[in-house]
Design an enzyme around this catalytic site. Structure first.
Site: not given
Lengths: 308, 308
Positions: A108, B104-106, B140
Site C-alpha cells: 500500500d 483491503i488491496k488484496r 479495493t
C-alpha cells in the site's frame, strides 16, 4: 532470518516449503465431522477442522522441511475465526522450529504499508508497551505501488531481522498481462526484479539478502533470466506440482552454490492423499501421504539439481 | 451496490468518502485513557480505543456522507483484536446506512483471490451452511497479477451485487516507478485503466459499472486522461487533503453528469481537530471537528464542480 532459512535448507537438504493453504474440500471427512460435532457447522467449526488438519501435516513433515508458507487468504475467508487459526498455525510452526513465510501479498502507500509491516513482521505500540500481531518470519509483498510502498516493510525487517519475498513474476496464467509488458524493450518483471535486487542491497545477510523475490515455477525461462539479474536474491518459487512446475524446470532458479531458491508446493503436499499416486494411504492417513509427497518432491528437486 | 452508492451521493450532495484509518496518535487522550483503564495497555485496549474513536466520527458524520472506507491495515496491525474492531466498524457503518468500502488491496492467483473475495464480499461454505466473514460492500483490489487474479472478485460481486475499486494509479509519490512506465508509448496505468473498463463491462449497474478504479487525487492530469478512457467506471480518488489534493484539482475526475468519482479523505477528516483550522474544537470535541471538516470538504468539491 534469511541466514536461518539457509541454514535450515542446508541441514534438511530440502529447498522446499510446504504451502499451508487449507481448503475445506482438502480436509478429510473424519476431521470435518469431529470439528462439526464439537462446534457445529459454524465458522468456529471450520476453524477447528483447519487447525487439526494443519497440525497433522506439520507434525508429519516438520523434520523434513525448512519452512512453511501459510496463505492468509485461505484463513481470512473464514473471517475472525479463520484468522485466529492462521495465527495459531504460525505459532505452532515456529514452536516446531520451522521458518514461517506469511503469504499475505500486502502492499500500500507508505504509512499503510508501515501498518501492515508492523502487524505481520514487527510490533505495534500500545501506550508504553508493544505487541506482535501476527509475527511471521517472512512476508510476501506486492510491489505495484513502488518503493515507498515497499520500504516500510524493509525498515521493519531491519529492526526485527525478518525478510520479504516481493512479487516479481507470478505463477498464474495471466501474470503476463501486465508483468510481461515491454518497457524500453524489456519486460516489466525484469524492471521489478532489478528493483528488488537494489532494495535487497540495503539489507544483506551472510550470502543472500533478507529481501527476496517471488518468481513462478511455471515460467522457467524467465526464472533463468531473473536468477542472473538478482544474484543475491533468494527466490521463492510457487507453482510446483499442481500448477504444473517440475523439478527439471526449476534448476535455473538456483545458483551454482545449490542455493538461492526455495520451491513451494501447497495442494501437491497437503492434499496428496487425493492424488492417485498416494491414494493407497487413504483419507485417514492423509498426513502420511503428505510426508511421502514431501519426500518425493525433495528427491525430485535434488535429483534435478545433481543432474544439471 | 454501485446504484446504492450513486443514490446516496445524490441524496447527500456529497461525492466524498471518509477514510476510517485510525492511528493511535490520532485518538484523543480521553478515549485512550478510558480504554486503557478498562483493558490495560493491551491489544484489547487499543482496539477499544479505536472503536470508540470510530464510533464518535461515524455518529458525527453519517448523515452528511454516502460512504466510509476503513483501511484494514490500520486494524490488522493490532492482530486479531484489531480485526475484530474492523468488523465491528463495518457492521456499525452499515447499520447507519453507509456504504462500506473495505480498503483491503488484496489480489492473488485465481483460487486465492476467490478466497479473499468470499471472505470480504461473499459467503464461505461450512458444511451445509454459509457465512459472511467480513461483508464489505466494495473492496479495493490490486491488479498486478492480471485478469485471473481479478475475475474471482468480479464473480463474487455478481453473486452478491457488490463492487470493486481496482488500483490503476495510486496517490503515493513513487507510484510512477512501475505504473508510469511506458508500454508501446503509453503509461502502464492507462493499460490497467483500459482493462478495468473492460472488466467493468461484464457487470454494469444503471449508469456506471460495479467495477470501479482507484486513481490518486495527487495526479490530476492523469485523472483527466483516465476519466475519458473509462467513461463508465466510478473512480475512487484518495489523496485529498493531507496528501495534497484540492477540490479544484479534482473536477476532471468527474463526468459532466457530476458523477463518476468519489473522493476520499482520511486524516483530513478523522484527525481534523489536530489541524490549526479546527483546533478551537479541542480534543474533547474531535468528532465535531470531523463533522466540520467533512462539511468543508463537501463545499470545496461542490464549489469546484459548479465553477468548472
Amino acid at each position: 532470518m534469511i541466514n536461518k532459512l539457509i541454514d535450515k535448507i542446508q541441514k534438511t537438504h530440502a529447498p522446499i516449503v510446504v504451502g499451508l493453504d487449507p481448503m475445506m474440500d482438502y480436509i478429510p471427512k473424519q476431521i470435518q465431522e469431529k470439528a462439526f460435532q464439537e462446534y457445529g457447522e459454524t465458522l468456529e467449526g471450520a476453524a477447528e477442522a483447519i487447525w487439526q488438519y494443519n497440525k497433522g501435516i506439520v507434525d508429519a513433515t516438520y523434520d523434513l522441511i525448512p519452512a512453511v508458507k501459510p496463505q492468509i487468504a485461505m484463513y481470512e475467508q473464514f473471517g475472525i475465526e479463520g484468522l485466529k487459526v492462521y495465527k495459531k498455525t504460525l505459532d505452532y510452526c515456529q514452536e516446531k522450529g520451522l521458518v514461517v513465510i506469511g503469504d499475505i501479498k500486502r502492499g500500500d502507500i507508505g504509512s499503510t504499508s508501515a501498518a501492515y509491516a508492523v502487524g505481520h513482521l514487527g510490533k505495534v505500540k500500545v501506550g508504553s508497551r508493544s505487541y506482535a500481531g501476527f509475527n511471521e518470519d517472512f512476508a510476501t509483498v506486492n510491489p505495484y505501488l513502488g518503493s515507498d510502498g515497499v520500504k516500510p516493510f524493509i525498515e521493519v525487517c531491519k529492526e526485527e531481522k525478518k525478510g520479504l519475498f516481493i512479487l516479481v513474476k507470478t505463477s498464474n496464467p495471466s501474470s503476463g498481462e501486465f508483468q510481461d509488458q515491454l518497457v524500453n524493450g524489456r519486460p516489466l518483471y525484469e524492471l521489478v526484479g532489478e528493483k528488488v535486487a537494489q532494495w535487497g542491497e540495503e539489507y544483506m545477510g551472510e550470502q543472500y539478502s533478507y529481501i527476496g523475490a517471488v518468481v513462478g515455477a511455471t515460467y522457467p525461462e524467465m526464472g533463468k533470466v531473473l536468477r542472473k539479474l538478482m544474484p543475491k536474491t533468494f527466490i521463492l518459487v510457487p507453482g510446483y506440482g499442481a500448477q504444473g512446475g517440475k523439478g527439471a524446470d526449476l534448476v535455473h532458479f538456483f545458483n551454482e552454490d545449490g542455493l538461492g531458491a526455495i520451491v513451494n508446493s501447497s495442494r501437491g503436499i497437503i492434499a496428496a492423499y487425493k492424488q492417485e499416486k498416494y491414494a493407497s494411504f487413504g483419507e485417514e492417513n492423509y498426513a502420511d501421504a503428505s510426508r511421502q509427497a514431501a519426500l518425493d518432491m525433495i528427491a525430485d528437486i535434488n535429483g534435478a539439481l545433481q543432474n544439471r
